[in-house]
Design a protein around this motif. Sequence first.
Motif, PDB file in Angstrom:
ATOM      1  N   GLY A   1      -1.058 -13.945  -3.652  1.00 33.36           N
ATOM      2  CA  GLY A   1      -0.617 -12.556  -3.613  1.00 33.36           C
ATOM      3  C   GLY A   1       0.344 -12.286  -4.752  1.00 33.36           C
ATOM      4  N   GLU A   2       0.810 -11.025  -4.867  1.00 36.93           N
ATOM      5  CA  GLU A   2       1.776 -10.724  -5.934  1.00 36.93           C
ATOM      6  C   GLU A   2       2.892  -9.791  -5.471  1.00 36.93           C
ATOM      7  OE1 GLU A   2       1.701  -7.475  -7.875  1.00 36.93           O
ATOM      8  OE2 GLU A   2       0.518  -6.787  -6.168  1.00 36.93           O
ATOM      9  N   SER A   3       2.764  -9.274  -4.230  1.00 32.75           N
ATOM     10  CA  SER A   3       3.809  -8.394  -3.709  1.00 32.75           C
ATOM     11  C   SER A   3       4.952  -9.254  -3.165  1.00 32.75           C
ATOM     12  CB  SER A   3       3.223  -7.527  -2.583  1.00 32.75           C
ATOM     13  OG  SER A   3       4.256  -7.062  -1.763  1.00 32.75           O
ATOM     14  N   ILE A   4       6.084  -9.174  -3.842  1.00 30.52           N
ATOM     15  CA  ILE A   4       7.192 -10.084  -3.508  1.00 30.52           C
ATOM     16  C   ILE A   4       7.659  -9.925  -2.049  1.00 30.52           C
ATOM     17  CG2 ILE A   4       9.581 -10.719  -4.058  1.00 30.52           C
ATOM     18  CD1 ILE A   4       8.821 -10.271  -7.035  1.00 30.52           C
ATOM     19  N   PRO A   5       7.895  -8.703  -1.550  1.00 35.92           N
ATOM     20  CA  PRO A   5       8.344  -8.591  -0.153  1.00 35.92           C
ATOM     21  C   PRO A   5       7.336  -9.197   0.825  1.00 35.92           C
ATOM     22  CG  PRO A   5       8.465  -6.447  -1.265  1.00 35.92           C
ATOM     23  CD  PRO A   5       7.814  -7.385  -2.224  1.00 35.92           C
ATOM     24  N   ASP A   6       6.052  -9.025   0.520  1.00 34.56           N
ATOM     25  CA  ASP A   6       5.032  -9.529   1.447  1.00 34.56           C
ATOM     26  C   ASP A   6       4.878 -11.046   1.341  1.00 34.56           C
ATOM     27  OD1 ASP A   6       4.231  -6.995   2.657  1.00 34.56           O
ATOM     28  OD2 ASP A   6       3.604  -6.489   0.625  1.00 34.56           O
TER      29      ASP A   6
ATOM     30  N   GLU B   1       7.360 -13.131 -16.514  1.00 31.31           N
ATOM     31  CA  GLU B   1       8.566 -12.524 -15.892  1.00 31.31           C
ATOM     32  C   GLU B   1       8.328 -12.316 -14.402  1.00 31.31           C
ATOM     33  OE1 GLU B   1       6.847 -11.091 -18.403  1.00 31.31           O
ATOM     34  OE2 GLU B   1       8.151 -11.616 -20.103  1.00 31.31           O
ATOM     35  N   LYS B   2       7.114 -11.909 -14.066  1.00 26.74           N
ATOM     36  CA  LYS B   2       6.764 -11.706 -12.652  1.00 26.74           C
ATOM     37  C   LYS B   2       6.810 -13.051 -11.917  1.00 26.74           C
ATOM     38  CE  LYS B   2       4.660  -9.348  -9.271  1.00 26.74           C
ATOM     39  NZ  LYS B   2       3.952  -8.164  -8.927  1.00 26.74           N
ATOM     40  N   VAL B   3       6.278 -14.091 -12.552  1.00 23.79           N
ATOM     41  CA  VAL B   3       6.304 -15.438 -11.955  1.00 23.79           C
ATOM     42  C   VAL B   3       7.747 -15.844 -11.672  1.00 23.79           C
ATOM     43  CG1 VAL B   3       5.886 -17.890 -12.450  1.00 23.79           C
ATOM     44  CG2 VAL B   3       4.102 -16.202 -12.946  1.00 23.79           C
ATOM     45  N   ASP B   4       8.630 -15.545 -12.615  1.00 21.40           N
ATOM     46  CA  ASP B   4      10.046 -15.885 -12.468  1.00 21.40           C
ATOM     47  C   ASP B   4      10.634 -15.211 -11.224  1.00 21.40           C
ATOM     48  OD1 ASP B   4      12.530 -16.927 -13.130  1.00 21.40           O
ATOM     49  OD2 ASP B   4      13.046 -15.242 -14.429  1.00 21.40           O
ATOM     50  N   ARG B   5      10.317 -13.927 -11.049  1.00 21.67           N
ATOM     51  CA  ARG B   5      10.848 -13.197  -9.886  1.00 21.67           C
ATOM     52  C   ARG B   5      10.266 -13.728  -8.578  1.00 21.67           C
ATOM     53  NH1 ARG B   5       9.501  -8.675 -12.792  1.00 21.67           N
ATOM     54  NH2 ARG B   5       8.170  -7.824 -11.153  1.00 21.67           N
ATOM     55  N   ILE B   6       8.952 -13.970  -8.579  1.00 26.63           N
ATOM     56  CA  ILE B   6       8.296 -14.465  -7.349  1.00 26.63           C
ATOM     57  C   ILE B   6       8.862 -15.825  -6.950  1.00 26.63           C
ATOM     58  CG2 ILE B   6       6.112 -15.347  -6.404  1.00 26.63           C
ATOM     59  CD1 ILE B   6       4.639 -13.149  -7.937  1.00 26.63           C
ATOM     60  N   LEU B   7       8.964 -16.730  -7.921  1.00 21.24           N
ATOM     61  CA  LEU B   7       9.439 -18.085  -7.585  1.00 21.24           C
ATOM     62  C   LEU B   7      10.889 -18.049  -7.107  1.00 21.24           C
ATOM     63  CD1 LEU B   7       7.836 -20.424 -10.306  1.00 21.24           C
ATOM     64  CD2 LEU B   7       6.917 -19.697  -8.104  1.00 21.24           C
ATOM     65  N   GLY B   8      11.691 -17.195  -7.727  1.00 23.89           N
ATOM     66  CA  GLY B   8      13.101 -17.088  -7.321  1.00 23.89           C
ATOM     67  C   GLY B   8      13.234 -16.624  -5.879  1.00 23.89           C
TER      68      GLY B   8
END
Length: 339
Positions: A79-84, A125-132
């Motif tokens: 997935g890619e939606s961080i809250p979910d 950058e998205k990967v960075d946010r998701i992993l964090g």
Amino acid sequence: MSQVSLPKSLHPDLPLTALAPMQDVTNLWFMKVIAHYGSPDYFFTEYFRVNDTSRLNRNILAAITENDTGRPVFAQMIGESIPDLVRTAKELCNYNIAGVDLNMGCPAPRIYRKNVGGGLLREPEKVDRILGELRSAVNDRPFTVKMRVGFENTDNFYSILDTINRHSIDLLSLHGRTVKDMYHGAVKYDLIAEAVRRVDCPVLANGNIHSATKALEVLSQTGAAGVMVGRWAIANPWIFNQIRQALRGEPIARVPLVEVRNYIDRLWQTPNSATMPVRSRVGYLKMFLNYIALLVDAEGDFLRLMRHTSTEVELLNLCDRFLLAEGTKTLALAPYSGL
């Protein structure tokens, strides 16, 4: 955030082995079948799809809640939606999982076009946010990542490896091809070796590990902590035991084709086979036989004829013809070239 220790392996003195997560394959039944012939250290589920309306898929959950193989099972998400993703990771942590795994490698176009799976590799950058965010959410058990070396090139490879370090990922499974390579072309084991040197966590080498001998070559070439085997475990469910034999310097046990015929029966007896339409059952078995055939018959006749069968009887009779005819014949230890 510091790293979390991984579940115990079966043989702490040997490199790790894992069965790769494969959609429509690595369900509870297939894990049980593999366990019958020799478990890997770790199992990974098919991916749980994550979006704003997603709920945990009950069939995939069964691979965790009803798993009696005795081996740790990592729950994979895509997935890619961080809250979910965070919500789903927390839900999964209510179950007896070995850890949460994020899919950043699926090469299916219908998947990466949605910017999930391998599609994420285009957006460091998205990967960075998701992993964090996921590392914060999954803090009491392992958080792992499965990825490829890039989307269509390896431009983002090193920056994503540095992100993996920054967020204290506990295990990286790395397939040495790009997303666009799918399953074709040479696997870049040299890049897996680079990752092993660069990241702080153990790395599982993945990609065309078709035999025990190949596993040893890849381990020595990459310095990886272990190997992850996918399609070749479908072809040869004995592969994890054979890898352990090879690592110990023991002769690799040959598998008589009559045993392969028994394996096909075992696959066939999937718990929902009675309710599956005949065409679906035949299609299901052919999915496995596409791989098994590559280790059975050097001429390719079995593969060709198998693909032309249309009924269960025809298919199973063909299996009998090729697998029971010569009592002394064994499964090849590596795929026949050219098939």
